[in-house]
Design a protein around this motif. Structure first.
Motif, PDB file in Angstrom:
ATOM      1  N   HIS A  51       0.836  -1.192   0.000  1.00  0.00           N
ATOM      2  CA  HIS A  51       0.000   0.000   0.000  1.00  0.00           C
ATOM      3  C   HIS A  51       0.879   1.254   0.000  1.00  0.00           C
ATOM      4  CE1 HIS A  51      -3.400   2.598   1.804  1.00  0.00           C
ATOM      5  NE2 HIS A  51      -3.550   2.496   0.511  1.00  0.00           N
ATOM      6  N   ASN A  52       1.966   1.227   0.763  1.00  0.00           N
ATOM      7  CA  ASN A  52       2.929   2.331   0.726  1.00  0.00           C
ATOM      8  C   ASN A  52       3.486   2.503  -0.688  1.00  0.00           C
ATOM      9  OD1 ASN A  52       2.679   2.956   3.399  1.00  0.00           O
ATOM     10  ND2 ASN A  52       4.600   2.007   4.036  1.00  0.00           N
ATOM     11  N   ALA A  53       3.895   1.397  -1.284  1.00  0.00           N
ATOM     12  CA  ALA A  53       4.464   1.458  -2.638  1.00  0.00           C
ATOM     13  C   ALA A  53       3.470   2.115  -3.594  1.00  0.00           C
ATOM     14  CB  ALA A  53       4.837   0.054  -3.116  1.00  0.00           C
ATOM     15  N   VAL A  54       2.204   1.723  -3.496  1.00  0.00           N
ATOM     16  CA  VAL A  54       1.168   2.299  -4.362  1.00  0.00           C
ATOM     17  C   VAL A  54       1.020   3.801  -4.091  1.00  0.00           C
ATOM     18  CG1 VAL A  54      -1.325   2.320  -4.831  1.00  0.00           C
ATOM     19  CG2 VAL A  54      -0.132   0.140  -4.606  1.00  0.00           C
ATOM     20  N   LYS A  55       1.060   4.167  -2.799  1.00  0.00           N
ATOM     21  CA  LYS A  55       0.870   5.573  -2.422  1.00  0.00           C
ATOM     22  C   LYS A  55       2.004   6.468  -2.912  1.00  0.00           C
ATOM     23  CE  LYS A  55       0.247   5.767   2.110  1.00  0.00           C
ATOM     24  NZ  LYS A  55      -0.197   6.166   3.474  1.00  0.00           N
ATOM     25  N   PHE A  56       3.238   5.949  -2.827  1.00  0.00           N
ATOM     26  CA  PHE A  56       4.398   6.797  -3.069  1.00  0.00           C
ATOM     27  C   PHE A  56       5.004   6.610  -4.461  1.00  0.00           C
ATOM     28  CE2 PHE A  56       4.162   6.323   1.616  1.00  0.00           C
ATOM     29  CZ  PHE A  56       3.814   7.640   1.884  1.00  0.00           C
ATOM     30  N   GLU A  79       9.291  -3.492  -4.041  1.00  0.00           N
ATOM     31  CA  GLU A  79      10.089  -2.450  -4.669  1.00  0.00           C
ATOM     32  C   GLU A  79       9.190  -1.507  -5.461  1.00  0.00           C
ATOM     33  OE1 GLU A  79      12.706  -4.450  -7.336  1.00  0.00           O
ATOM     34  OE2 GLU A  79      13.862  -2.670  -7.823  1.00  0.00           O
ATOM     35  N   ASP A  80       9.463  -0.210  -5.361  1.00  0.00           N
ATOM     36  CA  ASP A  80       8.723   0.737  -6.198  1.00  0.00           C
ATOM     37  C   ASP A  80       9.691   1.731  -6.819  1.00  0.00           C
ATOM     38  OD1 ASP A  80       8.911   3.368  -4.704  1.00  0.00           O
ATOM     39  OD2 ASP A  80       8.026   2.146  -3.116  1.00  0.00           O
ATOM     40  N   ASN A  81       9.270   2.390  -7.886  1.00  0.00           N
ATOM     41  CA  ASN A  81      10.121   3.433  -8.495  1.00  0.00           C
ATOM     42  C   ASN A  81       9.520   4.816  -8.214  1.00  0.00           C
ATOM     43  OD1 ASN A  81       7.948   3.371 -10.207  1.00  0.00           O
ATOM     44  ND2 ASN A  81       9.133   3.315 -12.090  1.00  0.00           N
ATOM     45  N   LYS A  99       5.796  10.494   9.476  1.00  0.00           N
ATOM     46  CA  LYS A  99       5.584  10.643   8.040  1.00  0.00           C
ATOM     47  C   LYS A  99       6.612  11.649   7.532  1.00  0.00           C
ATOM     48  CE  LYS A  99       1.224  11.478   7.036  1.00  0.00           C
ATOM     49  NZ  LYS A  99       0.543  10.503   6.156  1.00  0.00           N
ATOM     50  N   SER A 100       7.224  11.340   6.397  1.00  0.00           N
ATOM     51  CA  SER A 100       8.260  12.239   5.878  1.00  0.00           C
ATOM     52  C   SER A 100       7.638  13.573   5.474  1.00  0.00           C
ATOM     53  CB  SER A 100       8.947  11.608   4.669  1.00  0.00           C
ATOM     54  OG  SER A 100       8.097  11.678   3.558  1.00  0.00           O
ATOM     55  N   ASP A 101       8.472  14.601   5.429  1.00  0.00           N
ATOM     56  CA  ASP A 101       7.992  15.922   5.002  1.00  0.00           C
ATOM     57  C   ASP A 101       7.318  15.833   3.638  1.00  0.00           C
ATOM     58  OD1 ASP A 101       8.900  17.038   7.286  1.00  0.00           O
ATOM     59  OD2 ASP A 101      10.822  17.680   6.448  1.00  0.00           O
ATOM     60  N   LYS A 102       7.952  15.058   2.759  1.00  0.00           N
ATOM     61  CA  LYS A 102       7.412  14.906   1.404  1.00  0.00           C
ATOM     62  C   LYS A 102       5.999  14.346   1.429  1.00  0.00           C
ATOM     63  CE  LYS A 102      10.733  14.134  -2.250  1.00  0.00           C
ATOM     64  NZ  LYS A 102      11.987  13.965  -1.471  1.00  0.00           N
ATOM     65  N   SER A 103       5.803  13.266   2.180  1.00  0.00           N
ATOM     66  CA  SER A 103       4.485  12.619   2.150  1.00  0.00           C
ATOM     67  C   SER A 103       3.467  13.469   2.908  1.00  0.00           C
ATOM     68  CB  SER A 103       4.553  11.208   2.729  1.00  0.00           C
ATOM     69  OG  SER A 103       5.087  11.212   4.025  1.00  0.00           O
ATOM     70  N   ARG A 104       3.961  14.231   3.895  1.00  0.00           N
ATOM     71  CA  ARG A 104       3.079  15.133   4.624  1.00  0.00           C
ATOM     72  C   ARG A 104       2.573  16.234   3.682  1.00  0.00           C
ATOM     73  NH1 ARG A 104       3.630  14.810  10.247  1.00  0.00           N
ATOM     74  NH2 ARG A 104       5.781  14.179  10.224  1.00  0.00           N
ATOM     75  N   THR A 111      -1.789   7.499   8.859  1.00  0.00           N
ATOM     76  CA  THR A 111      -1.453   7.988  10.190  1.00  0.00           C
ATOM     77  C   THR A 111       0.020   7.815  10.528  1.00  0.00           C
ATOM     78  OG1 THR A 111      -2.093   5.832  11.005  1.00  0.00           O
ATOM     79  CG2 THR A 111      -3.742   7.557  11.152  1.00  0.00           C
ATOM     80  N   GLY A 112       0.751   7.067   9.715  1.00  0.00           N
ATOM     81  CA  GLY A 112       2.153   6.822  10.014  1.00  0.00           C
ATOM     82  C   GLY A 112       2.355   5.631  10.933  1.00  0.00           C
ATOM     83  N   LEU A 113       1.376   4.732  10.953  1.00  0.00           N
ATOM     84  CA  LEU A 113       1.471   3.544  11.811  1.00  0.00           C
ATOM     85  C   LEU A 113       1.884   2.288  11.035  1.00  0.00           C
ATOM     86  CD1 LEU A 113      -1.620   3.894  14.175  1.00  0.00           C
ATOM     87  CD2 LEU A 113       0.782   3.813  14.855  1.00  0.00           C
ATOM     88  N   GLY A 114       1.688   2.327   9.727  1.00  0.00           N
ATOM     89  CA  GLY A 114       1.872   1.125   8.905  1.00  0.00           C
ATOM     90  C   GLY A 114       3.195   0.416   9.124  1.00  0.00           C
ATOM     91  N   LEU A 115       4.295   1.147   9.064  1.00  0.00           N
ATOM     92  CA  LEU A 115       5.610   0.517   9.163  1.00  0.00           C
ATOM     93  C   LEU A 115       5.956   0.112  10.593  1.00  0.00           C
ATOM     94  CD1 LEU A 115       7.810   2.585   6.684  1.00  0.00           C
ATOM     95  CD2 LEU A 115       6.981   0.244   6.434  1.00  0.00           C
ATOM     96  N   ALA A 116       5.384   0.829  11.588  1.00  0.00           N
ATOM     97  CA  ALA A 116       5.599   0.430  12.985  1.00  0.00           C
ATOM     98  C   ALA A 116       4.962  -0.949  13.219  1.00  0.00           C
ATOM     99  CB  ALA A 116       5.001   1.469  13.926  1.00  0.00           C
TER     100      ALA A 116
END
Ligand code: ATP
Ligand code: MG
Length: 154
Positions: A51-56, A79-81, A99-104, A111-116
């Motif tokens: 889901h992160n890969a799709v988002k970013f 992996e994503d490009n 959440k990184s500045d970019k994604s913010r 919410t920034g919980l996914g990777l935790a």
């Protein structure tokens, strides 16, 4: 069978994938690759990473999910490009609510919980997870799982 689980996760994310016209590739070293793990937890790991890969990833971007043999274990990579992660942020992404500045700034949601959650699950399995990323080039997450056998799944 981790490959089957990956195919199921791709189907679950189908809506997001088609919305962004993303090219998803699944690449398996062998047709059936069995792991010893809690299937629901590992599904959560895959969904969060994919889901992160799709988002970013950008419109028309590319995602590749692979499984291979690695040091007596199974290695899974997502992996994503996409936009990538800054060197000075890469250690922080595992923190809850980070959440990184970019994604913010791009209002990507979440919410920034996914990777935790991902890291907790991999820790509970006594496995390893790591990430490689280049800003503007993309991101690659890797995690290991113990090998299992088909008979244990029956
Ligand atoms: P949630 O997962 O709770 O919906 P989230 O996706 O923002 O929100 P995490 O999955 O924990 O939170 O990710 C934390 C941050 O790490 C993201 O906000 C983003 O800045 C960065 N990140 C994670 N995966 C990627 C990726 N594939 N490409 C670029 N940045 C990423
Ligand atoms: Mg996320």
């Amino acid at each position: 069978n981790i490959n089957e689980l990956i195919r199921r996760c791709i189907i679950k994310l189908e809506n997001f994938i088609t919305q962004k016209d993303i090219d998803v590739e699944a690449s398996f070293e062998e047709e059936d690759m069995y792991v010893k793990a809690d299937i629901d937890s590992i599904e959560r790991v895959l969904i969060n990473l994919m889901h992160n890969a799709v988002k970013f990833v950008r419109q028309n971007g590319k995602i590749r999910v692979s499984t291979s043999r690695y040091r007596g274990k199974i290695l899974v990579s997502v992996e994503d490009n996409g936009i990538g992660i800054d060197k000075n942020e890469i250690d922080l992404i595992w923190e809850r609510f980070y959440k990184s500045d970019k994604s913010r700034s791009k209002e990507k949601g979440g919410t920034g919980l996914g990777l935790a959650i991902v890291r907790n699950i991999i820790n509970d399995h006594s496995q390893e997870i790591w990430v490689e990323s280049d800003v503007g080039m993309g991101t690659k997450f890797y995690f290991t799982l113990d090998k299992g056998s088909s008979s244990e799944n029956i």
